[in-house]
Scaffold this active site. Structure first.
Site, short mmCIF file in Angstrom:
data_model
loop_
_atom_site.label_atom_id
_atom_site.label_comp_id
_atom_site.label_asym_id
_atom_site.label_seq_id
_atom_site.Cartn_x
_atom_site.Cartn_y
_atom_site.Cartn_z
N CYS A 69 10.28 0.53 2.51
CA CYS A 69 10.95 -0.74 2.83
C CYS A 69 12.36 -0.51 3.37
O CYS A 69 12.88 -1.34 4.12
CB CYS A 69 11.02 -1.61 1.58
N TRP A 117 0.80 -1.23 0.00
CA TRP A 117 0.00 0.00 0.00
C TRP A 117 0.83 1.27 0.00
O TRP A 117 0.31 2.35 -0.29
CB TRP A 117 -0.93 0.02 1.22
N ASN A 118 2.14 1.18 0.30
CA ASN A 118 2.88 2.41 0.55
C ASN A 118 3.29 3.16 -0.72
O ASN A 118 3.46 4.38 -0.69
CB ASN A 118 4.11 2.14 1.43
N ARG A 123 10.86 9.84 4.83
CA ARG A 123 10.35 9.77 3.46
C ARG A 123 9.10 8.91 3.41
O ARG A 123 9.03 7.85 4.03
CB ARG A 123 11.43 9.17 2.55
N LYS A 162 -2.71 -8.32 -7.63
CA LYS A 162 -3.48 -8.20 -6.39
C LYS A 162 -2.90 -7.04 -5.59
O LYS A 162 -1.89 -7.18 -4.92
CB LYS A 162 -3.40 -9.52 -5.60
N PRO A 163 -3.53 -5.85 -5.67
CA PRO A 163 -3.03 -4.72 -4.89
C PRO A 163 -3.44 -4.81 -3.43
O PRO A 163 -4.35 -5.58 -3.07
CB PRO A 163 -3.69 -3.51 -5.57
N ALA A 164 -2.82 -4.01 -2.59
CA ALA A 164 -3.21 -3.96 -1.18
C ALA A 164 -4.64 -3.44 -1.05
O ALA A 164 -5.04 -2.53 -1.79
CB ALA A 164 -2.26 -3.04 -0.42
N ARG A 185 6.26 -0.94 -11.56
CA ARG A 185 7.54 -1.65 -11.43
C ARG A 185 7.40 -3.14 -11.74
O ARG A 185 8.33 -3.76 -12.26
CB ARG A 185 8.06 -1.46 -10.01
N GLU A 212 10.66 -8.88 -2.59
CA GLU A 212 11.23 -7.71 -1.92
C GLU A 212 10.57 -7.64 -0.55
O GLU A 212 9.42 -7.22 -0.41
CB GLU A 212 10.96 -6.42 -2.70
N GLY A 230 6.46 -7.09 0.30
CA GLY A 230 5.73 -7.07 1.56
C GLY A 230 6.59 -7.60 2.69
O GLY A 230 7.81 -7.55 2.65
#
Length: 308
Positions: free
Chosen positions: A290, A156-157, A284, A180-182, A165, A256, A234
Site C-alpha cells: 500500500c 491479497w498482498n 518490497r 472476507k479474504p481476497a 492485524r 486503509e 483495499g
C-alpha cells in the site's frame, strides 16, 4: 501435484465453528501466480452463505463479549505460538498462493504473528475512566464495551498479516467476526481459522467467507443492520462504495485505502542509503504494498549519480 501444505488446509467456508460447502456448491480456483497452475479449489460463497456467517457471529456475540479478558488473551497467545511453530508451512502456503519470495513470506509470518501477541497483551488492558463532573456534584464513569459483530475485508498482498492485524483486536475487544479474504489468497485465511480453532476460539466468534462475488455478498451484510463495524484494506474506489453502504445503518468504519506515495531524495542525502531505501520502498513484496513508491523525485544536482 498438490503439495501437502496446500492439501492440509480446509477448502470450505468456516461458519459457526464448522466447515461447510457453499450453498450453491460452487468453488473458486486458487492458482499459483508463478506457474499459472491451479493449486486447489475452495468454496465460493453466495449471499445466503454470507448471511449465515453474520447470523453465526450475531449468535456468538453476547457470550463472547462476556468472556473474561484473560481468556481472550490466552487464546490469542496460543494462536501466536502455533503460528510461530508453523512458520515454514505458512510461509510456503503464502508463497504458493500469492507469489512473494519465500524469505519475505517467512518475514510476514513473524510480522503477522506479532499482532496476535500484541493484542493478547492489550486484551487485559482495556481501560475506562472515573472522573468528577464539571459541576463537582457527580462522578462520571466510562466503560468500554465491544462494538459488536465486525466485517473484515482483507487484500491479497499480505494474506497472513492483514488477517491477524484485523482479527487480533476484534478478538481482544470481545467482538465476533466475519472475514472476507481476497479470492486470490484464501488459503492462508482458512489455515488461520484452523489455528484459532486449535487455540480454543469458541464457535461462531470467527467466520470466514471466501467468494468471487464480493459485491453480492458484502452489500446485504452492510445494509442488513447486524454488522456494527467494518474494517477494509483495499482500493480507494471500493472504499467509497463501502462507506456509502455503511451510511444507512451508521456502521463504524476503519479504512486503509490505496496511497499515492512519492519518494523524494534531497541533495544532501547519503546516496548509498537513498538507493537502498528506494529499492526497498519500490520492490518490497514485489512492489505490491500500500505504501510502495509509485514515483521518485531526485534533486537535479544528484539525479545522474543516483540513476547511475
Amino acid at each position: 501435484m498438490t503439495t501437502p501444505v496446500v492439501r492440509d488446509v480446509p477448502k470450505q467456508l468456516f461458519i459457526g465453528g464448522g466447515w461447510r460447502d457453499a450453498e450453491s456448491g460452487r468453488t473458486l480456483s486458487v492458482d499459483n501466480p508463478a506457474t499459472g497452475e491451479e493449486l486447489c479449489r475452495v468454496a465460493d460463497a453466495t449471499p445466503a452463505d454470507g448471511q449465515r456467517a453474520v447470523e453465526a457471529a450475531v449468535a456468538a456475540q453476547a457470550a463472547w463479549a462476556a468472556t473474561a479478558p484473560r481468556v481472550r488473551s490466552e487464546i490469542l497467545r496460543r494462536a501466536y505460538d502455533l503460528i510461530i511453530a508453523r512458520t515454514e508451512d505458512l510461509a510456503l502456503l503464502m508463497t504458493l498462493e500469492m507469489g512473494k519470495p519465500l524469505a519475505e513470506a517467512r518475514a510476514e509470518v513473524a510480522y503477522g504473528a506479532e499482532f496476535f501477541r500484541w493484542f493478547s497483551e492489550e486484551a487485559v488492558r482495556i481501560e475506562g475512566g472515573l472522573t468528577t463532573a464539571p459541576d463537582g456534584r457527580n462522578r462520571l464513569l466510562v466503560t468500554r464495551q465491544p462494538v459488536g459483530p465486525c466485517l473484515l475485508i482483507t487484500p491479497w498482498n499480505f494474506p497472513l498479516a492483514m488477517g491477524t492485524r484485523k482479527i487480533g483486536p476484534a478478538i481482544a475487544a470481545g467482538c465476533t467476526i466475519v472475514l472476507k479474504p481476497a479470492p486470490q489468497t484464501p488459503l492462508t485465511s482458512l489455515a488461520l481459522a484452523a489455528i484459532l480453532t486449535e487455540a480454543g476460539l469458541p464457535d461462531g466468534v470467527l467466520n470466514i467467507v471466501t467468494t468471487t462475488d464480493a459485491p453480492g455478498v458484502i452489500e446485504p451484510l452492510l445494509r442488513g443492520g447486524q454488522i456494527r463495524k467494518l474494517s477494509f484494506t483495499g482500493s480507494t474506489g471500493v472504499g467509497r462504495i463501502l462507506l456509502a453502504q455503511c451510511a444507512d445503518t451508521v456502521i463504524r468504519t476503519s479504512m486503509e485505502l490505496g496511497g499515492n506515495a512519492p519518494l523524494i531524495v534531497f541533495d544532501d542525502a547519503d546516496l548509498e542509503v537513498a538507493v537502498e531505501g528506494t529499492m526497498v520502498a519500490k520492490m518490497r513484496n514485489m512492489g505490491e504494498s500500500c505504501c510502495a513508491a509509485n514515483r521518485i523525485y531526485v534533486h537535479t544536482s544528484i539525479a545522474q549519480e543516483f540513476a547511475g
